[in-house]
Design an enzyme around this catalytic site. Structure first.
Site, short mmCIF file in Angstrom:
data_model
loop_
_atom_site.label_atom_id
_atom_site.label_comp_id
_atom_site.label_asym_id
_atom_site.label_seq_id
_atom_site.Cartn_x
_atom_site.Cartn_y
_atom_site.Cartn_z
N ARG A 27 11.39 -6.50 4.62
CA ARG A 27 11.27 -5.08 4.96
C ARG A 27 11.87 -4.82 6.34
O ARG A 27 12.50 -3.80 6.56
CB ARG A 27 9.79 -4.66 4.91
CG ARG A 27 9.59 -3.17 5.12
CD ARG A 27 8.18 -2.73 4.77
NE ARG A 27 7.21 -3.16 5.75
CZ ARG A 27 5.89 -2.94 5.64
NH1 ARG A 27 5.41 -2.31 4.60
NH2 ARG A 27 5.07 -3.33 6.57
N LYS B 266 0.82 -1.21 0.00
CA LYS B 266 0.00 0.00 0.00
C LYS B 266 0.86 1.27 0.00
O LYS B 266 0.58 2.21 -0.72
CB LYS B 266 -0.94 0.02 1.22
CG LYS B 266 -1.86 -1.20 1.30
CD LYS B 266 -2.85 -1.08 2.45
CE LYS B 266 -2.22 -1.14 3.82
NZ LYS B 266 -1.75 -2.49 4.24
N ARG C 215 -0.22 -9.59 13.26
CA ARG C 215 -0.77 -8.52 12.40
C ARG C 215 -1.65 -9.10 11.31
O ARG C 215 -2.71 -8.56 10.99
CB ARG C 215 0.38 -7.70 11.78
CG ARG C 215 0.97 -6.73 12.78
CD ARG C 215 2.36 -6.36 12.39
NE ARG C 215 2.42 -5.54 11.20
CZ ARG C 215 3.53 -5.37 10.48
NH1 ARG C 215 4.65 -5.97 10.83
NH2 ARG C 215 3.52 -4.60 9.42
N ARG D 231 -9.47 0.43 9.38
CA ARG D 231 -9.08 -0.94 9.68
C ARG D 231 -10.14 -1.66 10.50
O ARG D 231 -9.94 -2.81 10.88
CB ARG D 231 -7.78 -0.94 10.49
CG ARG D 231 -6.52 -1.13 9.66
CD ARG D 231 -5.32 -1.03 10.60
NE ARG D 231 -4.20 -1.81 10.17
CZ ARG D 231 -3.18 -1.32 9.48
NH1 ARG D 231 -3.17 -0.07 9.09
NH2 ARG D 231 -2.16 -2.10 9.17
N ARG E 285 11.81 -1.20 11.14
CA ARG E 285 10.52 -1.26 11.83
C ARG E 285 10.49 -2.47 12.74
O ARG E 285 10.54 -3.59 12.26
CB ARG E 285 9.39 -1.35 10.79
CG ARG E 285 8.89 0.00 10.33
CD ARG E 285 7.79 -0.13 9.32
NE ARG E 285 6.62 -0.82 9.82
CZ ARG E 285 5.47 -0.87 9.18
NH1 ARG E 285 5.34 -0.25 8.03
NH2 ARG E 285 4.46 -1.52 9.68
P1 ADP Z 1 1.10 -2.52 7.89
O1 ADP Z 1 -0.09 -2.25 7.00
O2 ADP Z 1 2.27 -3.04 7.15
O3 ADP Z 1 0.75 -3.31 9.13
P2 ADP Z 1 1.01 0.16 8.94
O4 ADP Z 1 2.15 1.09 8.92
O5 ADP Z 1 -0.20 0.50 8.15
O6 ADP Z 1 1.64 -1.19 8.47
O7 ADP Z 1 0.54 -0.09 10.45
C1 ADP Z 1 1.44 -0.41 11.49
C2 ADP Z 1 0.69 -0.55 12.82
O8 ADP Z 1 0.08 0.72 13.17
C3 ADP Z 1 -0.48 -1.54 12.83
O9 ADP Z 1 -0.05 -2.86 13.07
C4 ADP Z 1 -1.33 -0.96 13.99
O10 ADP Z 1 -0.79 -1.29 15.24
C5 ADP Z 1 -1.16 0.55 13.82
N1 ADP Z 1 -2.24 1.13 12.96
C6 ADP Z 1 -2.08 1.68 11.73
N2 ADP Z 1 -3.26 2.09 11.22
C7 ADP Z 1 -4.20 1.79 12.16
C8 ADP Z 1 -5.60 1.94 12.23
N3 ADP Z 1 -6.31 2.48 11.22
N4 ADP Z 1 -6.25 1.51 13.34
C9 ADP Z 1 -5.58 0.97 14.36
N5 ADP Z 1 -4.25 0.78 14.35
C10 ADP Z 1 -3.55 1.18 13.28
#
Ligand code: ADP
Length: 193
Positions: free
Chosen positions: A128, A14, A146, A89, A134
């Site tokens: 990654r 994404k 996740r 999410r 990260r």
């Molecule tokens: P990825 O999609 O690779 O998991 P992101 O950078 O989108 O990576 O998200 C990393 C973390 O940030 C998630 O595992 C969660 O803990 C938190 N997070 C991100 N977006 C949200 C959201 N919309 N609602 C709740 N937690 C979120």
């Protein structure tokens, strides 16, 4: 406005595709994961709270995430549109986003889900983790959680847009340019108003 929800599991690509879409369509990219990471780096209270969830691969609570997203949207009042990456999410987040868009006299135009098989996701997250630094990418247990959280809490958000006739999917395996081309084909089906 053209408002895209770019959807898909962790590691689907994404972020990579968002950058390319921003360049082509001049949209404002809002990644909740990036915003949380900026807060962690900046040592804010929000960052400390978010970190306690992110480190375990859990979702940050809706109330906190929604408030933060609303504030970010408000900072971009001249935007011609947004790419929401990593948001919504959950169903409550999707409902909150609809209400926010209505308040701004606009709406979500479409959702595109990037489809990537699970074994490919796991491979990508580990790769990654090696160079992104990260912490959530580097730990196999956290990665597993996740992906599990995605299936349990997030995947249903696609139904929300499907029932509004806004859902599309694009194959997320292959080279970056080919995937981008497929995304653009879907995007170009929507008039830029
Ligand atoms: P990825 O999609 O690779 O998991 P992101 O950078 O989108 O990576 O998200 C990393 C973390 O940030 C998630 O595992 C969660 O803990 C938190 N997070 C991100 N977006 C949200 C959201 N919309 N609602 C709740 N937690 C979120």
């Amino acid at each position: 406005m053209l408002n895209l929800v770019l959807f898909g599991p962790p590691g689907a690509g994404k972020g990579t595709q968002s950058q390319k879409l921003v360049d082509k369509y001049q949209l404002v990219h809002l990644s909740t994961g990036d915003i949380f990471r900026d807060n962690i780096k900046g040592g804010t209270e929000l960052g400390t709270l978010a970190r306690s969830y992110m480190d375990k691969g859990e979702l940050v609570p809706d109330e906190v995430t929604i408030k933060m997203l609303e504030a970010e949207v408000a900072k971009n009042e001249n935007a011609v549109g947004f790419i929401f990456d990593g948001f919504p999410r959950t169903i409550p987040q999707a409902e909150a986003l609809d209400r926010l868009m209505t308040k701004l006299n606009t709406s979500i135009t479409l959702m595109i889900e990037l489809i990537v098989p699970e074994e490919e996701l796991t491979k990508r997250l580990i790769l990654r983790g090696k160079d992104s630094g990260r912490p959530d990418d580097s730990n196999p247990d956290v990665n597993g959680n996740r992906i599990a959280v995605y299936h349990k809490q997030t995947a249903v958000a696609a139904n929300h847009y499907n029932s509004q006739g806004k859902y599309h999917k694009v194959e997320g395996v292959g080279d970056i340019e080919t995937i981008f081309h497929s995304l653009c084909k879907v995007m170009d089906g929507y008039a830029m108003v």
